[in-house]
Design a protein around this motif. Structure first.
Motif, PDB file in Angstrom:
ATOM      1  N   CYS A  98       3.732  25.450  11.063  1.00 43.21           N
ATOM      2  CA  CYS A  98       3.717  24.763  12.207  1.00 43.21           C
ATOM      3  C   CYS A  98       2.781  23.802  12.370  1.00 43.21           C
ATOM      4  N   ALA A  99       1.429  23.810  11.868  1.00 45.52           N
ATOM      5  CA  ALA A  99       0.709  22.740  11.836  1.00 45.52           C
ATOM      6  C   ALA A  99       0.940  21.395  11.223  1.00 45.52           C
ATOM      7  N   ILE A 100       1.686  21.589  10.041  1.00 45.19           N
ATOM      8  CA  ILE A 100       2.225  20.502   9.403  1.00 45.19           C
ATOM      9  C   ILE A 100       3.482  19.982   9.985  1.00 45.19           C
ATOM     10  N   GLU A 101       4.457  20.902  10.730  1.00 40.62           N
ATOM     11  CA  GLU A 101       5.467  20.298  11.402  1.00 40.62           C
ATOM     12  C   GLU A 101       4.881  19.427  12.559  1.00 40.62           C
TER      13      GLU A 101
ATOM     14  N   SER B 292      -5.694  19.059  10.008  1.00 40.95           N
ATOM     15  CA  SER B 292      -6.744  20.282   9.937  1.00 40.95           C
ATOM     16  C   SER B 292      -6.317  21.546  10.788  1.00 40.95           C
ATOM     17  N   ILE B 293      -6.534  22.636  10.136  1.00 40.07           N
ATOM     18  CA  ILE B 293      -6.455  23.817  10.831  1.00 40.07           C
ATOM     19  C   ILE B 293      -7.347  24.720  10.550  1.00 40.07           C
ATOM     20  N   ALA B 294      -7.763  25.601  11.462  1.00 40.07           N
ATOM     21  CA  ALA B 294      -8.924  26.578  11.440  1.00 40.07           C
ATOM     22  C   ALA B 294      -8.251  27.981  11.590  1.00 40.07           C
ATOM     23  N   PHE B 295      -8.724  28.899  10.812  1.00 43.04           N
ATOM     24  CA  PHE B 295      -8.260  30.114  10.930  1.00 43.04           C
ATOM     25  C   PHE B 295      -9.477  31.312  11.226  1.00 43.04           C
ATOM     26  N   PRO B 296      -9.152  32.239  12.180  1.00 45.94           N
ATOM     27  CA  PRO B 296     -10.056  33.262  12.136  1.00 45.94           C
ATOM     28  C   PRO B 296      -9.795  34.381  11.305  1.00 45.94           C
ATOM     29  N   ALA B 297     -10.619  35.173  11.009  1.00 49.65           N
ATOM     30  CA  ALA B 297     -10.364  36.422  10.139  1.00 49.65           C
ATOM     31  C   ALA B 297      -8.991  37.289  10.812  1.00 49.65           C
ATOM     32  N   ILE B 298      -7.835  36.915  10.644  1.00 51.69           N
ATOM     33  CA  ILE B 298      -6.869  37.432  11.527  1.00 51.69           C
ATOM     34  C   ILE B 298      -6.878  39.094  11.403  1.00 51.69           C
ATOM     35  N   SER B 299      -6.511  39.970  12.372  1.00 53.54           N
ATOM     36  CA  SER B 299      -6.452  41.458  12.191  1.00 53.54           C
ATOM     37  C   SER B 299      -7.619  42.044  11.720  1.00 53.54           C
ATOM     38  N   THR B 300      -8.724  41.597  11.467  1.00 53.16           N
ATOM     39  CA  THR B 300      -9.962  42.306  10.825  1.00 53.16           C
ATOM     40  C   THR B 300     -10.667  42.657  11.784  1.00 53.16           C
ATOM     41  N   GLY B 301     -10.623  42.695  13.077  1.00 56.57           N
ATOM     42  CA  GLY B 301     -11.561  43.005  14.110  1.00 56.57           C
ATOM     43  C   GLY B 301     -10.789  44.343  14.866  1.00 56.57           C
ATOM     44  N   ILE B 302     -10.501  44.149  15.898  1.00 55.60           N
ATOM     45  CA  ILE B 302      -9.742  45.168  16.764  1.00 55.60           C
ATOM     46  C   ILE B 302      -8.598  45.739  16.132  1.00 55.60           C
ATOM     47  N   TYR B 303      -7.881  44.949  15.061  1.00 55.05           N
ATOM     48  CA  TYR B 303      -6.769  45.575  14.542  1.00 55.05           C
ATOM     49  C   TYR B 303      -6.917  46.379  13.240  1.00 55.05           C
ATOM     50  N   GLY B 304      -8.304  46.340  12.794  1.00 55.47           N
ATOM     51  CA  GLY B 304      -8.925  47.284  11.887  1.00 55.47           C
ATOM     52  C   GLY B 304      -8.371  47.019  10.504  1.00 55.47           C
ATOM     53  N   TYR B 305      -7.929  45.795  10.078  1.00 53.96           N
ATOM     54  CA  TYR B 305      -7.479  45.311   8.655  1.00 53.96           C
ATOM     55  C   TYR B 305      -8.607  45.468   7.710  1.00 53.96           C
ATOM     56  N   PRO B 306      -8.586  45.993   6.447  1.00 52.88           N
ATOM     57  CA  PRO B 306      -9.964  46.234   5.836  1.00 52.88           C
ATOM     58  C   PRO B 306     -10.168  44.486   5.192  1.00 52.88           C
TER      59      PRO B 306
ATOM     60  N   GLN C 147       2.272  20.178  -1.375  1.00 48.59           N
ATOM     61  CA  GLN C 147       2.285  19.370  -0.086  1.00 48.59           C
ATOM     62  C   GLN C 147       1.901  17.949  -0.406  1.00 48.59           C
ATOM     63  N   ALA C 148       2.527  17.112   0.172  1.00 51.88           N
ATOM     64  CA  ALA C 148       2.501  15.548  -0.290  1.00 51.88           C
ATOM     65  C   ALA C 148       1.042  15.482   0.237  1.00 51.88           C
ATOM     66  N   ASP C 149       0.579  15.779   1.406  1.00 54.70           N
ATOM     67  CA  ASP C 149      -0.614  15.352   1.992  1.00 54.70           C
ATOM     68  C   ASP C 149      -1.908  15.847   1.454  1.00 54.70           C
ATOM     69  N   SER C 150      -2.522  15.120   0.485  1.00 49.24           N
ATOM     70  CA  SER C 150      -3.480  16.034  -0.238  1.00 49.24           C
ATOM     71  C   SER C 150      -4.945  15.843   0.823  1.00 49.24           C
ATOM     72  N   ASP C 151      -4.759  15.288   2.038  1.00 50.43           N
ATOM     73  CA  ASP C 151      -5.991  15.459   2.960  1.00 50.43           C
ATOM     74  C   ASP C 151      -5.877  16.638   3.759  1.00 50.43           C
ATOM     75  N   PHE C 152      -4.921  17.219   3.641  1.00 47.83           N
ATOM     76  CA  PHE C 152      -4.692  18.473   4.708  1.00 47.83           C
ATOM     77  C   PHE C 152      -6.071  19.572   4.723  1.00 47.83           C
ATOM     78  N   GLU C 153      -6.561  19.853   5.546  1.00 47.65           N
ATOM     79  CA  GLU C 153      -7.834  20.847   5.347  1.00 47.65           C
ATOM     80  C   GLU C 153      -7.408  22.051   6.068  1.00 47.65           C
ATOM     81  N   VAL C 154      -7.820  23.137   5.383  1.00 47.53           N
ATOM     82  CA  VAL C 154      -7.635  24.382   6.026  1.00 47.53           C
ATOM     83  C   VAL C 154      -9.089  25.100   6.027  1.00 47.53           C
TER      84      VAL C 154
END
Ligand code: ADP
Length: 170
Positions: free
Chosen positions: A101-104, A109-123, A142-149
């Motif tokens: 979705c970000a690339i489209e 640049s895209i930043a992620f939290p630690a999905i599911s590891t809070g209230i959803y209880g994923y180890p 990916q053609a775009d070598s500058d993409f930041e995660v």
């Protein structure tokens, strides 16, 4: 593609898109979801109301409103149910679909939290490994070598787990 790990509050980041670990209603919740809605302002909730929810593993994008980030990508992580309910594949889908979705939308640049590891209880350790391996896989070729995660750890333990997983997969 660059992967960066940092400890902090995702709502403060000047990136093109931040990812929200939302629930399927997209109508706000606790944890990082609550923090994002508070920082973005009430227009975010108004736009979310128009989206009519989101399925686990999928994502939907909105504007960032008062956030420094241009966009919010709302994804719904799996609730941990012992690991035999397809949780790993669903969590992987959250990362893969959000990056796509970000690339489209021409994000650099895209930043992620630690999905599911809070209230959803994923180890946390397993979640960190899925995050890193999926990000590496989905940005291959990916053609775009500058993409930041950016992987944003809210606590020290998660930050350490990301660094360990990076050593394992890179
Ligand atoms: P989920 O319901 O997907 O488990 P949570 O919001 O409960 O979502 O937790 C997901 C992760 O986000 C947890 O690791 C939590 O510590 C972290 N988190 C909470 N607030 C923030 C924030 N402001 N910035 C970054 N990460 C956060």
């Amino acid at each position: 593609m660059h992967i960066k790990v940092l400890q902090g509050d995702i709502t403060k980041l000047h990136v093109d898109a931040i990812v929200n670990a939302a629930n399927s209603s997209l109508l706000g919740g606790g944890g990082v979801d609550g923090a994002i809605h508070r920082a973005a302002g009430k227009e975010l909730l108004e736009e979310c109301r128009e989206l009519h929810g989101c399925k686990t593993g999928q994502c939907k994008m909105t504007k960032g409103y008062n956030l420094p980030a241009k966009y919010v990508i709302h994804t719904v992580g799996p609730v941990w149910n012992g690991g035999t309910d397809g949780e790993a594949e669903l969590l992987s889908c959250c990362y893969r679909n959000s990056i796509q979705c970000a690339i489209e939308h021409e994000c650099k640049s895209i930043a992620f939290p630690a999905i599911s590891t809070g209230i959803y209880g994923y180890p946390k350790e397993q979640a960190a490994e899925i995050a890193i391996s999926t990000i590496i896989d989905s940005t291959k070729g990916q053609a775009d070598s500058d993409f930041e995660v950016w992987l944003v750890a809210f606590d020290e333990e998660t930050e350490r787990l990301y660094h360990n997983a990076m050593l394992q997969y890179s």
